[in-house]
Scaffold this active site. Structure first.
Site, PDB file in Angstrom:
ATOM      1  N   SER A 239     -17.159 -12.127   3.448  1.00 12.08           N
ATOM      2  CA  SER A 239     -16.464 -13.314   2.931  1.00 12.08           C
ATOM      3  C   SER A 239     -15.072 -12.984   2.411  1.00 12.08           C
ATOM      4  CB  SER A 239     -17.313 -13.986   1.850  1.00 12.08           C
ATOM      5  OG  SER A 239     -17.566 -13.070   0.803  1.00 12.08           O
TER       6      SER A 239
ATOM      7  N   ALA B  14     -11.041 -12.890   6.725  1.00 16.30           N
ATOM      8  CA  ALA B  14     -11.486 -12.961   8.119  1.00 16.30           C
ATOM      9  C   ALA B  14     -12.797 -13.733   8.229  1.00 16.30           C
ATOM     10  CB  ALA B  14     -11.635 -11.549   8.685  1.00 16.30           C
TER      11      ALA B  14
ATOM     12  N   THR C  36      -9.662  -8.830   0.196  1.00 14.07           N
ATOM     13  CA  THR C  36      -8.739  -9.970   0.237  1.00 14.07           C
ATOM     14  C   THR C  36      -8.370 -10.426  -1.167  1.00 14.07           C
ATOM     15  OG1 THR C  36      -9.711 -10.691   2.325  1.00 14.07           O
ATOM     16  CG2 THR C  36      -8.498 -12.355   1.066  1.00 14.07           C
TER      17      THR C  36
ATOM     18  N   ALA D 208      -5.441  -8.605  -2.720  1.00 20.81           N
ATOM     19  CA  ALA D 208      -4.134  -8.490  -2.055  1.00 20.81           C
ATOM     20  C   ALA D 208      -3.056  -9.105  -2.937  1.00 20.81           C
ATOM     21  CB  ALA D 208      -4.179  -9.183  -0.699  1.00 20.81           C
TER      22      ALA D 208
ATOM     23  N   GLY E 188       0.789  -8.444  -2.333  1.00 19.81           N
ATOM     24  CA  GLY E 188       2.089  -8.652  -1.682  1.00 19.81           C
ATOM     25  C   GLY E 188       2.158  -9.951  -0.927  1.00 19.81           C
TER      26      GLY E 188
ATOM     27  N   GLU F 222       9.177  -6.454   2.208  1.00 17.93           N
ATOM     28  CA  GLU F 222       8.369  -5.252   1.981  1.00 17.93           C
ATOM     29  C   GLU F 222       8.807  -4.150   2.936  1.00 17.93           C
ATOM     30  OE1 GLU F 222       4.199  -6.132   1.954  1.00 17.93           O
ATOM     31  OE2 GLU F 222       4.397  -7.357   0.156  1.00 17.93           O
TER      32      GLU F 222
ATOM     33  N   ASP G 202     -19.405  -0.868   6.319  1.00 16.21           N
ATOM     34  CA  ASP G 202     -20.713  -1.301   6.849  1.00 16.21           C
ATOM     35  C   ASP G 202     -20.593  -1.898   8.256  1.00 16.21           C
ATOM     36  OD1 ASP G 202     -21.290  -0.672   4.242  1.00 16.21           O
ATOM     37  OD2 ASP G 202     -22.183  -2.588   3.719  1.00 16.21           O
TER      38      ASP G 202
ATOM     39  N   HIS H  38      -1.822   4.034   0.163  1.00 20.70           N
ATOM     40  CA  HIS H  38      -0.762   3.284  -0.504  1.00 20.70           C
ATOM     41  C   HIS H  38      -0.049   4.260  -1.429  1.00 20.70           C
ATOM     42  CE1 HIS H  38       1.546   0.230  -2.444  1.00 20.70           C
ATOM     43  NE2 HIS H  38       1.092  -0.647  -1.570  1.00 20.70           N
TER      44      HIS H  38
ATOM     45  N   ARG I   8       5.219   3.198   4.659  1.00 17.25           N
ATOM     46  CA  ARG I   8       4.310   3.729   3.634  1.00 17.25           C
ATOM     47  C   ARG I   8       3.920   5.183   3.846  1.00 17.25           C
ATOM     48  NH1 ARG I   8       0.173  -1.277   2.731  1.00 17.25           N
ATOM     49  NH2 ARG I   8       1.762  -2.566   1.768  1.00 17.25           N
TER      50      ARG I   8
ATOM     51  N   LEU J 278      -3.631  -9.371   6.394  1.00 15.43           N
ATOM     52  CA  LEU J 278      -4.142 -10.724   6.120  1.00 15.43           C
ATOM     53  C   LEU J 278      -3.860 -11.602   7.348  1.00 15.43           C
ATOM     54  CD1 LEU J 278      -3.001 -11.238   2.398  1.00 15.43           C
ATOM     55  CD2 LEU J 278      -5.303 -10.753   3.210  1.00 15.43           C
TER      56      LEU J 278
HETATM   57  C1  LIG Z   1      -5.461  -3.813  -3.615  1.00 13.50           C
HETATM   58  C2  LIG Z   1      -5.159  -4.279  -2.212  1.00 13.50           C
HETATM   59  C3  LIG Z   1      -3.977  -4.960  -1.941  1.00 13.50           C
HETATM   60  C4  LIG Z   1      -3.694  -5.392  -0.636  1.00 13.50           C
HETATM   61  N1  LIG Z   1      -2.554  -6.127  -0.403  1.00 13.50           N
HETATM   62  C5  LIG Z   1      -2.352  -6.640   0.834  1.00 13.50           C
HETATM   63  C6  LIG Z   1      -1.270  -7.542   1.083  1.00 13.50           C
HETATM   64  O1  LIG Z   1      -0.502  -7.871   0.191  1.00 13.50           O
HETATM   65  N2  LIG Z   1      -1.127  -8.017   2.353  1.00 13.50           N
HETATM   66  C7  LIG Z   1      -1.968  -7.693   3.370  1.00 13.50           C
HETATM   67  O2  LIG Z   1      -1.779  -8.181   4.503  1.00 13.50           O
HETATM   68  N3  LIG Z   1      -2.994  -6.859   3.151  1.00 13.50           N
HETATM   69  C8  LIG Z   1      -3.223  -6.353   1.911  1.00 13.50           C
HETATM   70  N4  LIG Z   1      -4.289  -5.535   1.694  1.00 13.50           N
HETATM   71  C9  LIG Z   1      -5.229  -5.302   2.789  1.00 13.50           C
HETATM   72  C10 LIG Z   1      -6.037  -6.590   2.980  1.00 13.50           C
HETATM   73  O3  LIG Z   1      -6.323  -7.142   1.716  1.00 13.50           O
HETATM   74  C11 LIG Z   1      -7.332  -6.344   3.712  1.00 13.50           C
HETATM   75  O4  LIG Z   1      -7.122  -5.581   4.854  1.00 13.50           O
HETATM   76  C12 LIG Z   1      -7.930  -7.680   4.120  1.00 13.50           C
HETATM   77  O5  LIG Z   1      -8.067  -8.511   2.985  1.00 13.50           O
HETATM   78  C13 LIG Z   1      -9.258  -7.472   4.779  1.00 13.50           C
HETATM   79  O6  LIG Z   1      -9.862  -8.717   4.934  1.00 13.50           O
HETATM   80  P1  LIG Z   1     -11.283  -8.795   5.581  1.00 13.50           P
HETATM   81  O7  LIG Z   1     -11.690 -10.230   5.553  1.00 13.50           O
HETATM   82  O8  LIG Z   1     -11.292  -8.073   6.856  1.00 13.50           O
HETATM   83  O9  LIG Z   1     -12.208  -7.930   4.580  1.00 13.50           O
HETATM   84  P2  LIG Z   1     -12.473  -8.073   3.028  1.00 13.50           P
HETATM   85  O10 LIG Z   1     -11.544  -9.000   2.375  1.00 13.50           O
HETATM   86  O11 LIG Z   1     -12.596  -6.716   2.459  1.00 13.50           O
HETATM   87  O12 LIG Z   1     -13.921  -8.732   2.990  1.00 13.50           O
HETATM   88  C14 LIG Z   1     -15.045  -8.028   3.457  1.00 13.50           C
HETATM   89  C15 LIG Z   1     -16.275  -8.827   3.100  1.00 13.50           C
HETATM   90  O13 LIG Z   1     -17.418  -8.276   3.731  1.00 13.50           O
HETATM   91  C16 LIG Z   1     -18.496  -8.194   2.798  1.00 13.50           C
HETATM   92  N5  LIG Z   1     -19.392  -7.148   3.278  1.00 13.50           N
HETATM   93  C17 LIG Z   1     -19.098  -5.849   3.538  1.00 13.50           C
HETATM   94  N6  LIG Z   1     -20.194  -5.213   4.000  1.00 13.50           N
HETATM   95  C18 LIG Z   1     -21.197  -6.129   4.035  1.00 13.50           C
HETATM   96  C19 LIG Z   1     -22.563  -6.081   4.395  1.00 13.50           C
HETATM   97  N7  LIG Z   1     -23.155  -4.963   4.809  1.00 13.50           N
HETATM   98  N8  LIG Z   1     -23.291  -7.203   4.286  1.00 13.50           N
HETATM   99  C20 LIG Z   1     -22.747  -8.370   3.834  1.00 13.50           C
HETATM  100  N9  LIG Z   1     -21.446  -8.459   3.472  1.00 13.50           N
HETATM  101  C21 LIG Z   1     -20.691  -7.362   3.581  1.00 13.50           C
HETATM  102  C22 LIG Z   1     -17.786  -7.899   1.498  1.00 13.50           C
HETATM  103  O14 LIG Z   1     -18.625  -8.149   0.405  1.00 13.50           O
HETATM  104  C23 LIG Z   1     -16.592  -8.830   1.616  1.00 13.50           C
HETATM  105  O15 LIG Z   1     -16.979 -10.132   1.263  1.00 13.50           O
HETATM  106  C24 LIG Z   1      -4.592  -5.102   0.407  1.00 13.50           C
HETATM  107  C25 LIG Z   1      -5.767  -4.400   0.137  1.00 13.50           C
HETATM  108  C26 LIG Z   1      -6.058  -4.002  -1.159  1.00 13.50           C
HETATM  109  C27 LIG Z   1      -7.337  -3.265  -1.432  1.00 13.50           C
END
Ligand SMILES: Cc1cc2nc3c(=O)[nH]c(=O)nc-3n(C[C@H](O)[C@H](O)[C@H](O)COP(=O)(O)OP(=O)(O)OC[C@H]3O[C@@H](n4cnc5c(N)ncnc54)[C@H](O)[C@@H]3O)c2cc1C
Length: 544
Positions: A12, A15, A42, A45, A47, A112, A216, A237, A288, A390
């Site tokens: 959640s 994506a 997410t 995040a 920036g 950035e 995972d 980072h 970076r 994002l």
């Molecule tokens: C501190 C920080 C700052 C960032 N700043 C930026 C930014 O400014 N701009 C940018 O583009 N990117 C940024 N990034 C990177 C970006 O946030 C992430 O790459 C992006 O949010 C990933 O989104 P996602 O939906 O793929 O995964 P996530 O947002 O990580 O969500 C993954 C989800 O999967 C769930 N999950 C995982 N494993 C399981 C499982 N086995 N069973 C059920 N649920 C599971 C988790 O609980 C979570 O809900 C940042 C990252 C961090 C850590």
């Protein structure tokens, strides 16, 4: 308990939430997430999200910046199409209720590192939280989406064992999911499954990632026979808050967004001299990997515990308004951004590699899609341009909907075959947490020390040897003890750690985020993706 829906989305973050909303236009959706809905990278995040919406900007310029940062390994077609889709996806987020910051009634665009124009939409420095809020709110109100929190996907549900048939002849039918509260493993069946489980930063001792980032999705796909690509490209980072009080076993470090350097921040030594002077023409706004390596080299050379990010050239009211989250965090730790340089260290931040997918997010296993940080789409190549992740998450959510939508009328009525039941652990022995803690700590320290910002052949080969031993032990613990979230995550980080080391060992050059002092230059012959192709003994499922 067995239940079914048209689509199963796992995760959640941006994506998974976006995919669930999009797929609900076609049918019923079960969205499983391992903690509360907002627990995701997410949500942290700061920036923002990159998209070409500024007057003086162009798609060509965003494409060029992404390709240049990607070190020759981006899939150019993917880059072009993602950048082209960016403005429409950002518009949808705004229509959904995301409130990006404005200045004089226009979107306020941040700058950035690696970007040649201001093109980063942000909500103060709480961008991820604001996106997550709007998406979760829409999703909770949606009648076709069932949000299942505190449930951990353990393994994918397949027609046949991946040991018997290749991925292309098999099919994914959903997943086995652990109810974290009761310890019961349920079967969730679906016609299509979307992995959106985020990255694997927790493989490292120090990371900006939240605890959920245990790889995972990548591990489940690999065990189901799907190749992973380019795991060696891990972005560190350069600027995470250095807090000597942070407990090692916790290891999450507060991020200091690159946007700080976009607004004039400079990296300095304790004596105030600049670190990036003479290192790169873009100085503090260099990509970076360059900045992270410069800080790493500086710390190793001088023995200093941290470097400093100096924002004192900007007035207090600007800093407080533009970076409310960062300002408050630092002040809470005794650092006033307008007066004191901020102590910083690098930390593992983002996995450019992941489950290998095509331009629509489809994997080699029919019925299985992967999006967001879990996936390797080819957008980032050997290094990610800031704020492109994002964007990737939201763009690929729409691609998956389009791809599934193409055949939907034909397949929507197909019956879902019955699933094999889950086989509980053979013994009823109470779990011994000491094994989990020991292996968890050993793996993360090993990866941090031997597969960090700078690598070499000797460290990589000792890491692989030691990791194989640790993994055998983890698999024994996994087989013998009752299922728990900790155990699921330990099994996954141990697999990811081994595959990461193997990938890094196989690349005999330095490129993008992979820097090996024994092969310090890029080599044309090595300009290819690293694929790790599943073995049949990669960590058996407990399905009967
Ligand atoms: C501190 C920080 C700052 C960032 N700043 C930026 C930014 O400014 N701009 C940018 O583009 N990117 C940024 N990034 C990177 C970006 O946030 C992430 O790459 C992006 O949010 C990933 O989104 P996602 O939906 O793929 O995964 P996530 O947002 O990580 O969500 C993954 C989800 O999967 C769930 N999950 C995982 N494993 C399981 C499982 N086995 N069973 C059920 N649920 C599971 C988790 O609980 C979570 O809900 C940042 C990252 C961090 C850590």
């Amino acid at each position: 308990m067995d239940s079914s829906s048209d689509f199963l989305v796992i995760g959640s973050g941006i994506a998974g939430l976006s995919a669930a909303l999009k797929l609900s236009e076609l049918g019923t959706v079960a969205l499983v997430t391992k903690k509360a809905a907002a627990d995701s990278a997410t949500n942290y995040a700061q920036g923002g999200i990159a998209a070409v919406v500024g007057e003086n900007d162009s798609l060509e310029s965003h494409v060029a910046d992404t390709l240049r940062t990607g070190g020759g390994l981006c899939r150019e077609g993917v880059v072009r199409s993602v950048v082209a889709d960016g403005p429409a996806r950002v518009k949808e987020l705004i229509e959904l209720g995301v409130r990006f910051s404005e200045s004089r009634r226009r979107l306020d665009l941040g700058l950035e590192g690696g970007h040649s124009h201001r093109r980063v939409l942000h909500a103060g420095d709480f961008t991820g939280k604001e996106i997550e809020r709007a998406l979760v709110q829409s999703l909770r109100a949606h009648p076709s989406v069932r949000l299942i929190e505190n449930h951990v996907a353990v393994d994918l549900l397949l027609d046949d064992s991946p040991a018997k048939i290749p991925a292309g002849e098999n099919r994914c039918r959903g997943a086995y999911v652990l109810d974290a509260a009761s310890g019961e493993v349920r079967v969730l069946r679906a016609r299509a499954t979307v992995l959106a489980c985020g990255g694997a930063g927790k493989v490292y001792l120090y990371t900006s990632n939240p605890d959920i980032a245990t790889g995972d999705g990548m591990a489940m796909a690999y065990r189901a026979g799907v190749p992973l690509a380019n795991l060696e490209f891990v972005q560190f980072h350069p600027t995470c808050f250095y807090d000597p009080g942070v407990r090692e076993e916790q290891g999450r470090r507060f991020l200091l967004s690159e946007a700080l350097r976009g607004e004039g921040g400079v990296l300095v030594r304790r004596d105030g001299t600049r670190i990036m002077e003479g290192v790169h023409p873009l100085k503090d706004l260099a990509p970076r990997d360059v900045v992270a390596r410069a800080i790493d080299a500086e710390l190793k050379r001088t023995g200093a515990e941290c470097a400093y990010l100096d924002m004192t050239a900007r007035p207090r009211d600007f800093l407080e308004k533009r970076f409310p989250n960062i300002f408050a965090h630092c002040l809470g730790a005794g650092v006033d951004l307008s007066k004191d340089p901020i102590p910083v260290v690098p930390a593992a931040h983002f996995f450019c590699g992941g489950v290998d997918v095509d331009g629509d997010g489809a994997t080699a296993l029919p019925g299985l899609y992967a999006i967001g940080e879990t996936a390797h789409t080819g957008l980032h190549g050997a290094n990610r341009l800031a704020s492109n992740s994002l964007l990737e998450g939201v763009v690929f959510a729409e691609r998956v909907r389009r791809r599934i939508g193409r055949d939907w009328e034909r397949v929507r009525g197909d019956a879902l075959p019955a699933a094999d039941p889950w086989r509980p652990a053979p013994s009823s022995a109470k779990q011994e947490s000491v094994y989990i803690l020991q292996d968890w700590d050993e793996i993360r320290r090993l990866v941090w020390n031997f597969v960090g910002i700078v690598r070499n052949e000797r460290r990589l080969s000792s890491a692989l040897e030691r990791m194989r031993i640790v993994r055998r032990e983890v698999m024994e613990v996994y087989r013998d003890y009752p299922m728990s979230r900790d155990l699921v995550e330990l099994r996954n980080i141990s697999l990811l750690a081994e595959l990461l080391i193997a990938s890094a060992s196989s690349r005999k050059e330095s490129r993008g985020l992979h820097y090996n002092t024994d092969h310090p230059e890029p080599r044309e012959a090595e300009r290819r993706d690293t694929l790790v192709v599943p073995r049949v003994d990669c960590g058996c499922s407990r399905a009967a």
